[in-house]
Design an enzyme around this catalytic site. Sequence first.
Site, PDB file in Angstrom:
ATOM      1  N   ASN A 154      13.461  -1.967  -5.181  1.00  0.00           N
ATOM      2  CA  ASN A 154      13.131  -1.868  -3.526  1.00  0.00           C
ATOM      3  C   ASN A 154      14.606  -1.325  -2.913  1.00  0.00           C
ATOM      4  O   ASN A 154      14.263  -0.486  -1.761  1.00  0.00           O
ATOM      5  CB  ASN A 154      12.661  -2.935  -3.004  1.00  0.00           C
ATOM      6  CG  ASN A 154      13.396  -4.178  -3.441  1.00  0.00           C
ATOM      7  OD1 ASN A 154      13.716  -4.454  -4.685  1.00  0.00           O
ATOM      8  ND2 ASN A 154      13.919  -4.836  -2.517  1.00  0.00           N
ATOM      9  N   HIS A 204       0.587  -2.956   1.825  1.00  0.00           N
ATOM     10  CA  HIS A 204       1.383  -2.505   2.982  1.00  0.00           C
ATOM     11  C   HIS A 204       2.579  -1.326   2.476  1.00  0.00           C
ATOM     12  O   HIS A 204       3.100  -0.769   3.595  1.00  0.00           O
ATOM     13  CB  HIS A 204       1.898  -3.519   3.972  1.00  0.00           C
ATOM     14  CG  HIS A 204       2.996  -4.398   3.404  1.00  0.00           C
ATOM     15  ND1 HIS A 204       4.275  -4.175   3.991  1.00  0.00           N
ATOM     16  CD2 HIS A 204       3.020  -5.290   2.630  1.00  0.00           C
ATOM     17  CE1 HIS A 204       4.987  -4.955   3.256  1.00  0.00           C
ATOM     18  NE2 HIS A 204       4.357  -5.564   2.413  1.00  0.00           N
ATOM     19  N   THR A 244     -12.364 -17.503   0.473  1.00  0.00           N
ATOM     20  CA  THR A 244     -12.952 -16.238   0.907  1.00  0.00           C
ATOM     21  C   THR A 244     -12.162 -14.828   1.338  1.00  0.00           C
ATOM     22  O   THR A 244     -11.192 -14.984   1.736  1.00  0.00           O
ATOM     23  CB  THR A 244     -13.467 -16.593   2.393  1.00  0.00           C
ATOM     24  OG1 THR A 244     -14.403 -17.868   2.303  1.00  0.00           O
ATOM     25  CG2 THR A 244     -14.676 -15.463   2.899  1.00  0.00           C
ATOM     26  N   CYS A 334      13.787  -7.151   2.985  1.00  0.00           N
ATOM     27  CA  CYS A 334      13.049  -8.614   3.008  1.00  0.00           C
ATOM     28  C   CYS A 334      14.090  -9.682   3.178  1.00  0.00           C
ATOM     29  O   CYS A 334      13.682 -10.777   3.164  1.00  0.00           O
ATOM     30  CB  CYS A 334      12.531  -8.617   1.674  1.00  0.00           C
ATOM     31  SG  CYS A 334      11.057  -7.515   1.374  1.00  0.00           S
TER      32      CYS A 334
HETATM   33  N1  PLP Z   1       8.411  -6.959  -4.528  1.00  0.00           N
HETATM   34  C1  PLP Z   1       9.147  -6.017  -4.202  1.00  0.00           C
HETATM   35  C2  PLP Z   1       9.649  -5.074  -5.232  1.00  0.00           C
HETATM   36  C3  PLP Z   1       8.966  -5.663  -2.915  1.00  0.00           C
HETATM   37  O1  PLP Z   1       9.940  -4.421  -2.300  1.00  0.00           O
HETATM   38  C4  PLP Z   1       8.444  -6.525  -1.815  1.00  0.00           C
HETATM   39  C5  PLP Z   1       8.511  -6.511  -0.536  1.00  0.00           C
HETATM   40  O2  PLP Z   1       9.401  -5.879   0.193  1.00  0.00           O
HETATM   41  C6  PLP Z   1       7.809  -7.666  -2.621  1.00  0.00           C
HETATM   42  C7  PLP Z   1       7.820  -7.975  -3.900  1.00  0.00           C
HETATM   43  C8  PLP Z   1       7.045  -8.373  -1.417  1.00  0.00           C
HETATM   44  O3  PLP Z   1       5.885  -8.014  -1.193  1.00  0.00           O
HETATM   45  P1  PLP Z   1       4.649  -8.710   0.086  1.00  0.00           P
HETATM   46  O4  PLP Z   1       5.791  -8.207   1.087  1.00  0.00           O
HETATM   47  O5  PLP Z   1       3.492  -7.949   0.046  1.00  0.00           O
HETATM   48  O6  PLP Z   1       4.718 -10.004  -0.198  1.00  0.00           O
END
Ligand code: PLP
Length: 384
Positions: A154, A204, A244, A334
Site C-alpha cells: 500500500n 472502497h 444480516t 491507515c
Molecule cells: N490491506 C491493505 C494493503 C490496505 O491498504 C488496507 C487499507 O488501506 C487494508 C488492508 C484495510 O482495508 P479496510 O480499510 O477495508 O479495512
Amino acid sequence: MSEMKVYADHAATTKLDPGAFDAMKPFLLEEYGNASQPYSFARSARAALKEARRTIADCIGASPEEIFFTSGGTEGDNWAIKSIAMSGTALARNRVVTSAIEHHAVLRSCGAIEREGHPVAYLSPDGEGVVSCRVLENSIGGDTALVSIMYANNEMGTIQPIRELAEIAHRHGALFHTDAVQAAGHIPVDVRKSGVDLLSASAHKFNGPKGTGFLYIKNEVRNGSRILPYQDGGAQESGLRAGTENIAGIVGMSEALRISCAEMEERAGHLARLEEEFLGRLRGHGLDFRRNGAGAAYGRIPGNISVSFRGASGEALMHRLDLMGVCVSTGSACDSNSTELSHVLRAIQAPPEYAYGTIRVSLGYENTAGQAAYIAGCIAKILS
Ligand code: PLP
C-alpha cells in the site's frame, strides 16, 4: 487556502463510482427486504446477493460459493490469518510466515496469534520492496500452516511474485493467503492462475462503498475444515460469517469491481501517463528525490508513487500541500497518527536522509495531467 482541490490519496480510499451508487439505491430505498426471509418482498435482495457473488467471482476467476462477504480488508485479513493458524494446530502446523511490509491488518493479526503461542516469521523484502522466493524458501518448513504475503504494497505499490510464492507454500504443505486490497480492481487478479487459497479485498479501494469487502476462500480450504467461522449467529455466508447482509454495499461493491475490471487497461494507460508527467515535472524542477520501489521486479500498482525528498519532512510537506488544496499521505494513510518512519520504509532500508521526506501520491483515473503537474509545482514551491 487554495481554490484548487486535488485528491491524490486513492490508495487510502476512492470516490464511489456513480454506476455503483445507482446500483445501490434501490436496495436502500425500495428493495430493503432481509435476504434471509422467505417471502416474495425479499426475493430481489436475495437475487441481488446471488448476482453480486457471481459477478465478483467472475472478476477474480473464482466460483461464486468461494466468495464470502465481509466488512472490508481488515476483516478478511483477520479472518484468514487467525482461522488458518488455529485450525493448523490440530495438524501440527502452527507457524505463520508473513512479510515485514504487510498492512497492519495482517501484522496485528499475526501479533494476536503470536500471543496465543503461534510462532510468526516476518520476511524482509529486498531494497525495492519485493519479497523474494529465496527468502521464503529459507524460512518455510513442515510446521508452517499459512504463508500470508500481500499482492501489492500500500505504501509503494510494489507487486509481489504471488504465483511463485504460493507454489513454494504448497510444496511445503502450507496454505497461501494474500491481502489483495491494493491490487483488486487495479491489476488483473485471478485466483486460479495465481494459485492462492485465500484472498482479501476491500470495496472502497476500487470505487465501491466503504465498509464492504470480500474474502475468497478456495473450496478445498472450506471442505477441509481449515476455515473457522468469523462470527457466530445466523446462517448467512454458509454459516461462516453470521449477520444480516449489507445488500446495498455488496451490490455497490460488485458493480464497482465489474466497472474497474472492464476499464482496467484504459485506466492503467492514463495513470502511467500521469506518473510520467508528475515525475518528469519533479525532475524538471531540479528536486533531489528518489522513488521508493522504482526497480520492483514485478512492477507497481498504476498511480501509486512513493517519493522521498532529500532533507525534507514528509509530515510538513503533507500539511503544506493540504493548504495548497492537495491531498496526499505521508507513508501509509491507515496509520497517519504516527510521525515515526513507517515500517515499510524501515524494511526496505530507505536511506534516512531521504526516508523522512517521504510522501505517497496515489493518483486515480479522474486525475488529470494538469493536476499531476500542479502537485509537482506545489512540492517544488514548498521545498524551495
Ligand atoms: N490491506 C491493505 C494493503 C490496505 O491498504 C488496507 C487499507 O488501506 C487494508 C488492508 C484495510 O482495508 P479496510 O480499510 O477495508 O479495512
